[in-house]
Design a protein around this motif. Sequence first.
Motif, PDB file in Angstrom:
ATOM      1  N   PHE A 228       9.329  19.206  -8.194  1.00 25.84           N
ATOM      2  CA  PHE A 228       8.780  18.314  -7.722  1.00 25.84           C
ATOM      3  C   PHE A 228       8.298  17.080  -8.089  1.00 25.84           C
ATOM      4  N   GLN A 229       8.520  17.696  -9.775  1.00 21.84           N
ATOM      5  CA  GLN A 229       8.564  17.635 -11.125  1.00 21.84           C
ATOM      6  C   GLN A 229       9.123  15.779 -10.936  1.00 21.84           C
ATOM      7  N   LEU A 232       8.010  13.801  -8.789  1.00 20.91           N
ATOM      8  CA  LEU A 232       6.835  12.249  -9.517  1.00 20.91           C
ATOM      9  C   LEU A 232       7.790  11.612 -10.131  1.00 20.91           C
ATOM     10  N   GLN A 233       8.398  11.852 -10.354  1.00 22.16           N
ATOM     11  CA  GLN A 233       9.264  10.387 -11.295  1.00 22.16           C
ATOM     12  C   GLN A 233      10.164   9.744  -9.788  1.00 22.16           C
ATOM     13  N   ALA A 235       8.581   8.986  -7.328  1.00 24.04           N
ATOM     14  CA  ALA A 235       6.987   7.926  -6.839  1.00 24.04           C
ATOM     15  C   ALA A 235       7.164   7.101  -8.385  1.00 24.04           C
ATOM     16  N   GLN A 236       6.429   6.995  -9.205  1.00 24.47           N
ATOM     17  CA  GLN A 236       6.766   6.274 -10.347  1.00 24.47           C
ATOM     18  C   GLN A 236       7.716   5.414  -9.893  1.00 24.47           C
ATOM     19  N   HIS A 266       0.790   9.402  -6.906  1.00 23.43           N
ATOM     20  CA  HIS A 266       2.144   9.771  -7.451  1.00 23.43           C
ATOM     21  C   HIS A 266       2.227  11.557  -7.446  1.00 23.43           C
ATOM     22  N   ASN A 267       1.120  12.331  -7.994  1.00 22.43           N
ATOM     23  CA  ASN A 267       1.436  13.843  -6.694  1.00 22.43           C
ATOM     24  C   ASN A 267       1.608  13.461  -5.399  1.00 22.43           C
ATOM     25  N   ALA A 270       4.068  12.744  -4.335  1.00 23.16           N
ATOM     26  CA  ALA A 270       5.796  14.161  -4.347  1.00 23.16           C
ATOM     27  C   ALA A 270       5.869  14.966  -3.655  1.00 23.16           C
ATOM     28  N   GLN A 304       1.778  24.697  -3.376  1.00 23.48           N
ATOM     29  CA  GLN A 304       2.090  23.040  -3.412  1.00 23.48           C
ATOM     30  C   GLN A 304       2.016  23.398  -1.201  1.00 23.48           C
TER      31      GLN A 304
END
Length: 474
Positions: A228-229, A232-233, A235-236, A266-267, A270, A304
């Motif tokens: 997920f992290q 998220l990256q 997404a950014q 952003h979340n 993701a 999630q």
Amino acid sequence: MAVGKLYIGRKVRDLRLVSQATQAQFAERLGISISYLNQIENNQRPVSAAVLVSLADKFKIDLSDLSGEEGNRLLSALSETLTDPLFATYSANAQEMKMVVRNAPGIARALIAAHQAYRHNSEQLASIDDTLGRASALVEKTPYEEVRDFFHFVDNYVHEIDVMAEKLAEELGIGDQDAFTAVSSYLEKAFDVRTSRASRDDDLMRSFDETTRVLMLNPYLPPATRDFQMALQIAQLSAGPVIDQIAAKAGFRTTEAYEICRIGLHNYFAGALVLPYGKFLEAAREVRHDLDLLAVRFGASLEQVCHRLSTLQRPGQKGIPIFFARIDRAGNITKRHSAAKLQFARFGAACPLWNVHQAFETSGRIIRQLAETPDGVRYLSLATQITKGARGFHSARQYYALALGCEISYADQFVYADDMELGNRAAFDPIGISCRICERTNCLSRAVPPIKSKLVVEHHSRGLLPYKLRPIVD
């Protein structure tokens, strides 16, 4: 209410945008004028029965998707607002509130926002000894609450971001292969970003260095959180401009709310990337919403999975209308959304009879409950406890309970309803929204009297409660 009085402008507009049609093209397909469509989308005129049938026929959607459920969240929030003693001299009936929500939702939201500001100021003034000399502490609504309301009133579904993430998931094969391999490879090929394990053991989950193009990840993250992290990256790096534009259009009053919303979006991206809409919806139907199977199928956590189920609100392709909440051990609702009629209280703790509280006593199990609210609507409610932050014996842990459920008419689409007595009304536990607005007069678990009732105190007799309740007659 008659079908000819439906004001569903936002849903019609969303359906048009999903179809990528102009107002002229959409009006032509429906056989109506552009001006009539414009009036419908702006809730200046109701949708006729003929237009409803045409929408269902031309765009292959269920008429239930276009029902008046759009205003349930706003109506619930407005109803709770008007129970405040501040409005003791005015008692709005249900029909009046429905008219406001359907015809003037902006006014309803403004009243709710004003009431929230009043409550915050009242609570802070009550502790004036602590805040004396710090007038800046008297704020209207916290940035976090403002962002929570933004997601609440868009049905917890952001179409542009969801579709963008799904297209990327299809390109990367997410849902058909291991997400870690797909997202890590994409980060390196598309953005020259290399992932690495952080050398220090601290509370930092991820850290991105724009100069070295290295994404550092805590080595003790669970696989679902790690993936997920990384998503998220992505997404950014890939959806930043779109997300910034959506957050800007929301019209937040503070920079803090704008930035918090960007994090939330952003979340959202993701979550939509690692659990792509179409494949996730199909899998949910296939396994009858078995949370454990969905988690294993997509390499995701239970939270999630539950959160994603609450976002399946795409026009013309909706999932089951569910409610979802995350609650801490003090009873605070830290996440919430409901596409069902059940709406969570904005103030005060959740009903003590709700099975979500029992989840803390039954770690590792998904517990079930048949519940009925004071309005007579019945639900299937699921709850389970999760633990977060466990990275070794000495690390701090966070304990939450997840609640997920649906109205009983959809219960047969959940594996958890098997062998339950869905047709036996006596099997349903009476629950409320919160004690301060619950109408039940004979609940022994009541924490505080309801605002809309008068107390009757008998000095010569005593029941399990120290008072009796006499409802106010409008």
